[in-house]
Design an enzyme around this catalytic site. Sequence first.
Site, PDB file in Angstrom:
ATOM      1  N   THR A 136     -21.116  41.259   8.399  1.00 56.19           N
ATOM      2  CA  THR A 136     -21.721  40.075   9.003  1.00 56.19           C
ATOM      3  C   THR A 136     -21.623  38.853   8.100  1.00 56.19           C
ATOM      4  OG1 THR A 136     -23.869  39.171   9.655  1.00 56.19           O
ATOM      5  CG2 THR A 136     -23.932  40.930   8.059  1.00 56.19           C
ATOM      6  N   ASP A 137     -21.672  37.676   8.708  1.00 53.85           N
ATOM      7  CA  ASP A 137     -21.696  36.443   7.905  1.00 53.85           C
ATOM      8  C   ASP A 137     -23.054  36.239   7.226  1.00 53.85           C
ATOM      9  OD1 ASP A 137     -23.182  35.818  10.175  1.00 53.85           O
ATOM     10  OD2 ASP A 137     -22.094  33.984  10.666  1.00 53.85           O
ATOM     11  N   GLU A 138     -24.069  37.020   7.642  1.00 48.68           N
ATOM     12  CA  GLU A 138     -25.409  36.826   7.061  1.00 48.68           C
ATOM     13  C   GLU A 138     -25.450  37.170   5.578  1.00 48.68           C
ATOM     14  OE1 GLU A 138     -28.809  38.104   9.241  1.00 48.68           O
ATOM     15  OE2 GLU A 138     -27.896  37.645  11.161  1.00 48.68           O
ATOM     16  N   TYR A 162     -32.128  43.151   6.410  1.00 50.10           N
ATOM     17  CA  TYR A 162     -30.876  43.504   7.114  1.00 50.10           C
ATOM     18  C   TYR A 162     -29.669  43.014   6.331  1.00 50.10           C
ATOM     19  CZ  TYR A 162     -26.916  42.762  10.278  1.00 50.10           C
ATOM     20  OH  TYR A 162     -25.643  42.721  10.816  1.00 50.10           O
ATOM     21  N   LYS A 166     -26.622  45.042   4.419  1.00 48.47           N
ATOM     22  CA  LYS A 166     -25.200  44.882   4.766  1.00 48.47           C
ATOM     23  C   LYS A 166     -24.413  44.430   3.528  1.00 48.47           C
ATOM     24  CE  LYS A 166     -23.334  45.250   8.281  1.00 48.47           C
ATOM     25  NZ  LYS A 166     -22.746  46.412   9.013  1.00 48.47           N
TER      26      LYS A 166
HETATM   27  P1  NAD Z   1     -26.085  47.704  17.739  1.00 50.69           P
HETATM   28  O1  NAD Z   1     -27.442  47.738  17.133  1.00 50.69           O
HETATM   29  O2  NAD Z   1     -25.924  47.240  19.136  1.00 50.69           O
HETATM   30  O3  NAD Z   1     -25.415  49.134  17.639  1.00 50.69           O
HETATM   31  C1  NAD Z   1     -25.503  49.953  16.520  1.00 50.69           C
HETATM   32  C2  NAD Z   1     -25.046  51.345  16.891  1.00 50.69           C
HETATM   33  O4  NAD Z   1     -25.099  52.154  15.707  1.00 50.69           O
HETATM   34  C3  NAD Z   1     -25.912  52.013  17.952  1.00 50.69           C
HETATM   35  O5  NAD Z   1     -25.110  52.670  18.904  1.00 50.69           O
HETATM   36  C4  NAD Z   1     -26.734  53.023  17.163  1.00 50.69           C
HETATM   37  O6  NAD Z   1     -27.104  54.182  17.910  1.00 50.69           O
HETATM   38  C5  NAD Z   1     -25.758  53.378  16.037  1.00 50.69           C
HETATM   39  N1  NAD Z   1     -26.457  53.867  14.844  1.00 50.69           N
HETATM   40  C6  NAD Z   1     -27.513  53.289  14.219  1.00 50.69           C
HETATM   41  N2  NAD Z   1     -27.896  54.056  13.177  1.00 50.69           N
HETATM   42  C7  NAD Z   1     -27.037  55.111  13.134  1.00 50.69           C
HETATM   43  C8  NAD Z   1     -26.904  56.217  12.283  1.00 50.69           C
HETATM   44  N3  NAD Z   1     -27.740  56.422  11.238  1.00 50.69           N
HETATM   45  N4  NAD Z   1     -25.901  57.101  12.503  1.00 50.69           N
HETATM   46  C9  NAD Z   1     -25.048  56.920  13.557  1.00 50.69           C
HETATM   47  N5  NAD Z   1     -25.140  55.893  14.407  1.00 50.69           N
HETATM   48  C10 NAD Z   1     -26.119  54.994  14.195  1.00 50.69           C
HETATM   49  O7  NAD Z   1     -25.223  46.824  16.740  1.00 50.69           O
HETATM   50  P2  NAD Z   1     -24.051  45.781  17.059  1.00 50.69           P
HETATM   51  O8  NAD Z   1     -24.655  44.473  17.367  1.00 50.69           O
HETATM   52  O9  NAD Z   1     -23.093  46.418  17.994  1.00 50.69           O
HETATM   53  O10 NAD Z   1     -23.397  45.675  15.605  1.00 50.69           O
HETATM   54  C11 NAD Z   1     -22.373  46.584  15.200  1.00 50.69           C
HETATM   55  C12 NAD Z   1     -21.960  46.252  13.781  1.00 50.69           C
HETATM   56  O11 NAD Z   1     -21.499  44.908  13.722  1.00 50.69           O
HETATM   57  C13 NAD Z   1     -23.085  46.346  12.762  1.00 50.69           C
HETATM   58  O12 NAD Z   1     -22.570  46.904  11.582  1.00 50.69           O
HETATM   59  C14 NAD Z   1     -23.520  44.903  12.542  1.00 50.69           C
HETATM   60  O13 NAD Z   1     -24.036  44.739  11.243  1.00 50.69           O
HETATM   61  C15 NAD Z   1     -22.201  44.185  12.722  1.00 50.69           C
HETATM   62  N6  NAD Z   1     -22.285  42.792  13.210  1.00 50.69           N
HETATM   63  C16 NAD Z   1     -23.001  42.493  14.343  1.00 50.69           C
HETATM   64  C17 NAD Z   1     -23.002  41.182  14.833  1.00 50.69           C
HETATM   65  C18 NAD Z   1     -23.758  40.801  16.092  1.00 50.69           C
HETATM   66  O14 NAD Z   1     -23.817  39.618  16.409  1.00 50.69           O
HETATM   67  N7  NAD Z   1     -24.321  41.728  16.839  1.00 50.69           N
HETATM   68  C19 NAD Z   1     -22.291  40.189  14.152  1.00 50.69           C
HETATM   69  C20 NAD Z   1     -21.594  40.530  12.974  1.00 50.69           C
HETATM   70  C21 NAD Z   1     -21.589  41.847  12.532  1.00 50.69           C
HETATM   71  O1  DAU Z   2     -24.608  36.322  12.201  1.00 50.05           O
HETATM   72  C1  DAU Z   2     -24.346  37.639  12.557  1.00 50.05           C
HETATM   73  C2  DAU Z   2     -25.629  38.354  12.899  1.00 50.05           C
HETATM   74  O2  DAU Z   2     -26.056  37.845  14.144  1.00 50.05           O
HETATM   75  C3  DAU Z   2     -25.475  39.868  12.963  1.00 50.05           C
HETATM   76  O3  DAU Z   2     -25.139  40.354  11.693  1.00 50.05           O
HETATM   77  C4  DAU Z   2     -26.773  40.535  13.427  1.00 50.05           C
HETATM   78  O4  DAU Z   2     -26.568  41.926  13.583  1.00 50.05           O
HETATM   79  C5  DAU Z   2     -27.153  39.930  14.766  1.00 50.05           C
HETATM   80  O5  DAU Z   2     -28.408  40.459  15.180  1.00 50.05           O
HETATM   81  C6  DAU Z   2     -27.244  38.404  14.663  1.00 50.05           C
HETATM   82  O6  DAU Z   2     -28.382  38.007  13.843  1.00 50.05           O
HETATM   83  P1  DAU Z   2     -29.335  36.780  14.244  1.00 50.05           P
HETATM   84  O7  DAU Z   2     -30.635  36.996  13.605  1.00 50.05           O
HETATM   85  O8  DAU Z   2     -28.641  35.490  14.035  1.00 50.05           O
HETATM   86  O9  DAU Z   2     -29.405  37.035  15.846  1.00 50.05           O
HETATM   87  P2  DAU Z   2     -30.634  36.978  16.875  1.00 50.05           P
HETATM   88  O10 DAU Z   2     -30.037  37.117  18.237  1.00 50.05           O
HETATM   89  O11 DAU Z   2     -31.735  37.908  16.497  1.00 50.05           O
HETATM   90  O12 DAU Z   2     -31.173  35.494  16.698  1.00 50.05           O
HETATM   91  C7  DAU Z   2     -30.318  34.377  16.909  1.00 50.05           C
HETATM   92  C8  DAU Z   2     -31.131  33.129  16.599  1.00 50.05           C
HETATM   93  O13 DAU Z   2     -32.165  32.985  17.605  1.00 50.05           O
HETATM   94  C9  DAU Z   2     -31.881  33.192  15.275  1.00 50.05           C
HETATM   95  O14 DAU Z   2     -31.891  31.896  14.690  1.00 50.05           O
HETATM   96  C10 DAU Z   2     -33.294  33.596  15.646  1.00 50.05           C
HETATM   97  C11 DAU Z   2     -33.477  32.984  17.026  1.00 50.05           C
HETATM   98  N1  DAU Z   2     -34.364  33.722  17.961  1.00 50.05           N
HETATM   99  C12 DAU Z   2     -34.134  35.043  18.148  1.00 50.05           C
HETATM  100  C13 DAU Z   2     -34.927  35.773  19.010  1.00 50.05           C
HETATM  101  C14 DAU Z   2     -34.703  37.253  19.212  1.00 50.05           C
HETATM  102  C15 DAU Z   2     -35.359  33.039  18.656  1.00 50.05           C
HETATM  103  O15 DAU Z   2     -35.532  31.828  18.488  1.00 50.05           O
HETATM  104  N2  DAU Z   2     -36.134  33.776  19.516  1.00 50.05           N
HETATM  105  C16 DAU Z   2     -35.981  35.104  19.714  1.00 50.05           C
HETATM  106  O16 DAU Z   2     -36.775  35.712  20.493  1.00 50.05           O
END
Ligand code: NAD
Ligand code: DAU
Length: 360
Positions: A136-138, A162, A166
């Site tokens: 992630t970019d975080e 988180y 990561k």
């Molecule tokens: P998600 O939470 O939707 O899915 C995570 C999956 O991992 C689920 O299916 C869960 O059951 C599985 N999992 C969790 N713990 C586990 C364990 N101990 N063993 C096996 N499986 C397990 O997550 P996502 O949003 O699809 O993100 C996927 C990946 O991409 C993550 O590594 C996250 O850090 C990264 N990422 C997400 C975003 C985003 O915006 N969602 C952006 C950048 C990077």
């Molecule tokens: O940048 C990549 C990341 O993006 C991933 O690594 C994470 O897995 C993914 O969850 C996401 O993180 P964020 O914290 O940026 O996403 P989230 O959707 O939780 O929140 C997006 C923005 O919206 C953040 O600034 C918080 C705000 N927010 C979120 C929720 C859930 C609100 O204002 N209200 C809300 O109820």
Amino acid sequence: MRTYLVTGGAGFIGSNYIHYMFRKYKDTIRIINVDALTYAGNLENLRAVEKRDNYTFVKADITDKEAITKLFQENEIDRVVHFAAESHVDRSILNPEVFVKTNVLGTAVILNCAKAAWELSDGTFKEDKKFLHVSTDEVYGSLEEEGSFFYETTPYDPHSPYSASKAASDFLVKSYIDTYHFPANITNCSNNYGPYQFPEKLIPLIINNALCGKKLPVYGDGKNVRDWLYVEDHAKAIDLVQEKGRLGETYNIGGHNEKQNIEIVHIILDTLQEMLPEEDPRRKLVSKDLIAYVEDRKGHDRRYAIAPDKIKAEIGWEPETMFDEGIRKTIAWFFENEAWMKNVTSGDYQKYYEDMYRGR
Ligand code: NAD
Ligand code: DAU
């Protein structure tokens, strides 16, 4: 036939990636999806592929060394694409430990099992084996000024449990690359949105709440900025990095699409109004009056923005889906999959939602 081990393939990005890969490669690859099916894992996301002969689901925890070792012993794995993680920042603030366990220990187990399976007696690795760590970019922390961006060279500065977990997992992968010349890449991606996203994340939460006439919680002043990327574009980037990227390198993946959270909420409300048919009773529920500014997230990062220059220059990838188009596709998907949303928001989700937003 090349065999992929996809971890976390029942989650949001993992399931979109599996669909993308079968659309692209059809019957010429095999995918094994290993997932523990936590609250975020949902086999409904994979209904369309579950009967394929070249797809296998294995329920296992990535921290379970025996189960993962067995997978590598029983299958000649060529590619690992490692998505499995605890992914939600708010949950990490409430309960950091499981983030350390899955994201750090889990990555160590997957890495070590892949190394054990792929390493030859002279310390080199079998040919054409590749590991991709999805991050992630975080990990880069928070940007303040407009016009500054995260690059692959930006120092790590994670703030939430988180992003700290990561970052630790990224460093483990980097350590394998540096120490063993392990054949891996890391991708650091910005915020994804699209089908199958669990409604704890901003976009599906706002869509679902607006359609139910529930309040739309906006943290702080609503001016935090995220760089949104349509999930299918991310899936494509991951595949391209794994096939065309230079081994050992990190690639940032971003949407060129910075928006304040409050802008996102307004776009969703306007798009819902536009897309809902005249006679749909939900039209009356969708309203800007639902917007509620609530207590800010602790340690809330102000702005994320990726400069995806390296992936464009070296691999030719660029985000293809403009936000207007991506959000319409996403909303259309949620309209067509009301049952999916009902299922994931019943049971445990209600309790999470009440605990998380109580007093907000
Ligand atoms: P998600 O939470 O939707 O899915 C995570 C999956 O991992 C689920 O299916 C869960 O059951 C599985 N999992 C969790 N713990 C586990 C364990 N101990 N063993 C096996 N499986 C397990 O997550 P996502 O949003 O699809 O993100 C996927 C990946 O991409 C993550 O590594 C996250 O850090 C990264 N990422 C997400 C975003 C985003 O915006 N969602 C952006 C950048 C990077
Ligand atoms: O940048 C990549 C990341 O993006 C991933 O690594 C994470 O897995 C993914 O969850 C996401 O993180 P964020 O914290 O940026 O996403 P989230 O959707 O939780 O929140 C997006 C923005 O919206 C953040 O600034 C918080 C705000 N927010 C979120 C929720 C859930 C609100 O204002 N209200 C809300 O109820």
